[in-house]
Design a protein around this motif. Structure first.
Motif, PDB file in Angstrom:
ATOM      1  N   MET A 191       0.899  -1.056   0.141  1.00  0.00           N
ATOM      2  CA  MET A 191      -0.026  -0.105  -0.115  1.00  0.00           C
ATOM      3  C   MET A 191       0.904   1.227   0.084  1.00  0.00           C
ATOM      4  N   GLY A 192       0.516   2.163  -0.855  1.00  0.00           N
ATOM      5  CA  GLY A 192       1.695   3.327  -0.896  1.00  0.00           C
ATOM      6  C   GLY A 192       1.339   4.224   0.004  1.00  0.00           C
ATOM      7  N   GLY A 193       2.170   5.169   0.425  1.00  0.00           N
ATOM      8  CA  GLY A 193       2.142   5.951   1.483  1.00  0.00           C
ATOM      9  C   GLY A 193       0.762   7.003   1.546  1.00  0.00           C
ATOM     10  N   ASN A 194       0.372   7.572   0.467  1.00  0.00           N
ATOM     11  CA  ASN A 194      -0.620   8.228   0.247  1.00  0.00           C
ATOM     12  C   ASN A 194      -1.850   7.489   0.379  1.00  0.00           C
ATOM     13  N   ASN A 195      -1.822   6.131   0.087  1.00  0.00           N
ATOM     14  CA  ASN A 195      -3.325   5.642   0.067  1.00  0.00           C
ATOM     15  C   ASN A 195      -3.347   5.092   1.600  1.00  0.00           C
ATOM     16  N   PHE A 196      -2.183   4.989   2.428  1.00  0.00           N
ATOM     17  CA  PHE A 196      -2.140   4.497   3.606  1.00  0.00           C
ATOM     18  C   PHE A 196      -2.628   5.701   4.558  1.00  0.00           C
TER      19      PHE A 196
ATOM     20  N   ARG B 100      -5.698   1.249  -3.772  1.00  0.00           N
ATOM     21  CA  ARG B 100      -4.369   1.074  -4.047  1.00  0.00           C
ATOM     22  C   ARG B 100      -4.327   1.321  -5.796  1.00  0.00           C
ATOM     23  N   TYR B 101      -3.556   2.233  -6.012  1.00  0.00           N
ATOM     24  CA  TYR B 101      -3.683   2.729  -7.453  1.00  0.00           C
ATOM     25  C   TYR B 101      -2.569   3.409  -7.968  1.00  0.00           C
ATOM     26  N   PHE B 102      -2.071   3.397  -9.253  1.00  0.00           N
ATOM     27  CA  PHE B 102      -1.295   4.663  -9.901  1.00  0.00           C
ATOM     28  C   PHE B 102      -1.887   5.239 -10.903  1.00  0.00           C
ATOM     29  N   VAL B 103      -1.360   6.389 -11.279  1.00  0.00           N
ATOM     30  CA  VAL B 103      -2.015   7.010 -12.605  1.00  0.00           C
ATOM     31  C   VAL B 103      -0.775   7.177 -13.666  1.00  0.00           C
ATOM     32  N   HIS B 104      -1.188   6.751 -14.836  1.00  0.00           N
ATOM     33  CA  HIS B 104      -0.131   6.914 -15.799  1.00  0.00           C
ATOM     34  C   HIS B 104      -0.893   7.424 -17.143  1.00  0.00           C
ATOM     35  N   ASN B 105      -0.388   8.616 -17.640  1.00  0.00           N
ATOM     36  CA  ASN B 105      -0.714   9.274 -18.606  1.00  0.00           C
ATOM     37  C   ASN B 105      -2.263   9.781 -18.216  1.00  0.00           C
ATOM     38  N   GLY B 106      -2.566  10.165 -17.097  1.00  0.00           N
ATOM     39  CA  GLY B 106      -4.029  10.599 -16.804  1.00  0.00           C
ATOM     40  C   GLY B 106      -4.849   9.533 -16.565  1.00  0.00           C
ATOM     41  N   VAL B 107      -4.378   8.255 -16.594  1.00  0.00           N
ATOM     42  CA  VAL B 107      -5.390   7.116 -16.433  1.00  0.00           C
ATOM     43  C   VAL B 107      -5.056   6.325 -15.106  1.00  0.00           C
ATOM     44  N   ARG B 108      -6.089   6.136 -14.468  1.00  0.00           N
ATOM     45  CA  ARG B 108      -5.887   5.394 -13.089  1.00  0.00           C
ATOM     46  C   ARG B 108      -6.024   4.045 -13.114  1.00  0.00           C
TER      47      ARG B 108
ATOM     48  N   VAL C 141      -3.671 -10.712 -11.079  1.00  0.00           N
ATOM     49  CA  VAL C 141      -3.325  -9.522  -9.687  1.00  0.00           C
ATOM     50  C   VAL C 141      -1.775  -9.594  -9.685  1.00  0.00           C
ATOM     51  N   SER C 142      -1.246 -10.777  -9.701  1.00  0.00           N
ATOM     52  CA  SER C 142       0.496 -10.801  -9.309  1.00  0.00           C
ATOM     53  C   SER C 142       1.003 -10.041 -10.730  1.00  0.00           C
ATOM     54  N   LEU C 143       0.451 -10.368 -11.872  1.00  0.00           N
ATOM     55  CA  LEU C 143       1.146  -9.418 -12.933  1.00  0.00           C
ATOM     56  C   LEU C 143       0.938  -8.099 -12.671  1.00  0.00           C
ATOM     57  N   TRP C 144       0.115  -7.599 -12.434  1.00  0.00           N
ATOM     58  CA  TRP C 144      -0.112  -6.009 -12.156  1.00  0.00           C
ATOM     59  C   TRP C 144       0.739  -5.651 -10.983  1.00  0.00           C
ATOM     60  N   SER C 145       0.470  -6.350  -9.902  1.00  0.00           N
ATOM     61  CA  SER C 145       1.162  -6.047  -8.456  1.00  0.00           C
ATOM     62  C   SER C 145       0.878  -4.654  -8.216  1.00  0.00           C
ATOM     63  N   ILE C 146      -0.477  -4.321  -8.313  1.00  0.00           N
ATOM     64  CA  ILE C 146      -0.902  -2.819  -7.845  1.00  0.00           C
ATOM     65  C   ILE C 146      -0.635  -2.607  -6.395  1.00  0.00           C
ATOM     66  N   GLY C 147      -0.006  -1.472  -6.238  1.00  0.00           N
ATOM     67  CA  GLY C 147       0.200  -1.292  -4.761  1.00  0.00           C
ATOM     68  C   GLY C 147       1.995  -1.219  -4.752  1.00  0.00           C
ATOM     69  N   THR C 148       2.395  -2.242  -5.496  1.00  0.00           N
ATOM     70  CA  THR C 148       3.874  -2.447  -5.285  1.00  0.00           C
ATOM     71  C   THR C 148       4.704  -1.790  -6.653  1.00  0.00           C
ATOM     72  N   LYS C 149       3.983  -2.402  -7.767  1.00  0.00           N
ATOM     73  CA  LYS C 149       4.640  -1.987  -9.042  1.00  0.00           C
ATOM     74  C   LYS C 149       3.747  -0.767  -9.535  1.00  0.00           C
ATOM     75  N   GLN C 150       4.391  -0.085 -10.381  1.00  0.00           N
ATOM     76  CA  GLN C 150       3.441   1.145 -11.179  1.00  0.00           C
ATOM     77  C   GLN C 150       3.778   1.087 -12.605  1.00  0.00           C
ATOM     78  N   SER C 151       3.717  -0.083 -13.204  1.00  0.00           N
ATOM     79  CA  SER C 151       3.871  -0.353 -14.572  1.00  0.00           C
ATOM     80  C   SER C 151       2.555  -0.951 -15.429  1.00  0.00           C
ATOM     81  N   ILE C 152       2.430  -0.774 -16.404  1.00  0.00           N
ATOM     82  CA  ILE C 152       1.197  -1.455 -17.058  1.00  0.00           C
ATOM     83  C   ILE C 152       1.946  -2.861 -17.803  1.00  0.00           C
TER      84      ILE C 152
END
Ligand code: AMP
Ligand code: MG
Length: 332
Positions: free
Chosen positions: A1-6, A246-254, A121-132
């Motif tokens: 979980m990222g700092g902001n989300n926490f 738990r999320y990240f934003v890339h090119n304006g997309v969440r 879920v593992s492939l995305w690993s949202i909350g840890t990784k920030q890539s598509i």
């Protein structure tokens, strides 16, 4: 979980606490917190003699974490996953029940809720990784996703995943289930009134000392300081699934952690879904399910289930309230 989300989770908990405290001023309130299941677990009771029951309720949550976590290598869930495509695994009744319930809701939602989404879920690993991930990789992992390939043997209490590489992920169900178990433990130890919160899941036992209802705030999914509505809750369970935990934003997309098992990408119809039910553990699964189904199909599902209500914030920010919830909710 990222700092902001926490931080936003803490603010959310804090805001819920404000309303909760507000209802019970001048009365003793015992609140205990622990970090469990990757989030903050908080149990509130009203009498000093309830303290041992609170310890037992935390233990019940820990026991579920030990069974159902993908992050604990020795968990029973990881045994099922490690034996995918090989042999059925005998599991504890609780884990069996959780998986059976999940499959029930998969059938009901035509696979919008699907615990075999684990490899994606593992492939995305949202909350840890920030890539598509690459589309090809997503499509490859999607071949492993189908609740229809879970084989349950009720008599033997075994779970078998038909294909090698399949992975069950109970992230959308275990917290709600644990809240429910904690409430059962408190009830079993003669606690009459309590609140148990585990991240976005809240369960209640009895009425608050101040009266019939508790007022619970629903956080605005895009402004963590704002409450969009207050709900009057009695002996029910409340669960919120949102794209802001738990999320990240890339090119304006969440890109967030609730995935559509039909295409392997974050579900796009909602910003947040809060479900209220009077039934055991269903709220957690249903909030995730409605989020994936989207506002229209999600609302139809909720309105077909007695004793169940929801508040949906759609992707374009509209607030939809199910019929049963209308008398219980006050917009802010
Ligand atoms: P929740 O926060 O309860 O909505 O659950 C989200 C978590 O459930 C994710 O972090 C994943 O571990 C898992 N999950 C994601 N998408 C799905 C899905 N479509 N069906 C079942 N579980 C999911
Ligand atoms: Mg859920």
């Amino acid at each position: 979980m990222g700092g902001n989300n926490f931080r936003s989770l803490i603010i959310f908990l804090f805001s819920v606490s404000i309303f909760f405290n507000g209802c019970s001023r001048k009365r003793p309130l015992i609140k205990q917190r622990e970090l469990l299941m990757n989030t903050v677990a908080e149990i509130t009771v009203y009498r000093p003699e309830d303290k041992p029951a609170v310890a037992a309720a935390f233990n019940a949550i820990k026991d579920i974490e030990k069974l159902a976590s993908r992050f604990l290598p020795a968990s029973e869930l990881n045994k099922i996953n490690a034996n995918a495509g090989r042999v059925p695994v005998k599991v504890n009744d609780i884990l069996f029940d959780m998986i059976e319930m999940s499959v029930h809701f998969s059938k009901m939602s035509d696979g919008a809720f699907d615990i075999t989404v684990g490899p994606v879920v593992s492939l995305w690993s949202i909350g840890t990784k920030q890539s598509i991930p690459r589309d090809k990789e997503i499509r490859e992992k999607l071949k492993l996703v189908s609740y229809k390939n879970i084989v349950l043997d009720r008599a033997k209490k075994t779970v078998f995943l038909k294909n090698t590489g399949m992975q069950i992920d109970l992230g959308g169900v275990a917290k709600g289930y644990a809240v429910d178990r904690a409430i059962e433990v408190l009830k079993g130890q003669q606690v009459a009134r309590a609140m148990v919160q585990l991240g976005g899941e809240i369960g209640f036992l009895g009425q608050p000392p101040s009266g019939k209802f508790r007022n619970i705030g629903i956080q605005h999914p895009r402004d963590n300081k704002k409450i969009i509505a207050l709900m009057s809750i009695t002996d029910e369970q409340v669960s919120t699934s949102g794209d802001y935990f738990r999320y990240f934003v890339h090119n304006g997309v969440r890109y967030h952690h609730i995935l559509d098992p039909h295409n392997g990408y974050p579900a796009r119809g909602c910003q947040a879904v809060t479900v209220i039910t009077d039934k055991k553990s269903d709220a957690d699964i249903l909030a995730t399910t409605v989020f994936v189904l989207g506002p229209e199909k999600g609302m139809n599902l909720i309105e077909s289930l007695p004793g169940t209500g929801c508040v949906i914030v759609t992707a374009d920010g509209r607030i939809l309230i199910s019929k049963e919830m209308k008398q219980k909710i006050r917009m802010m």
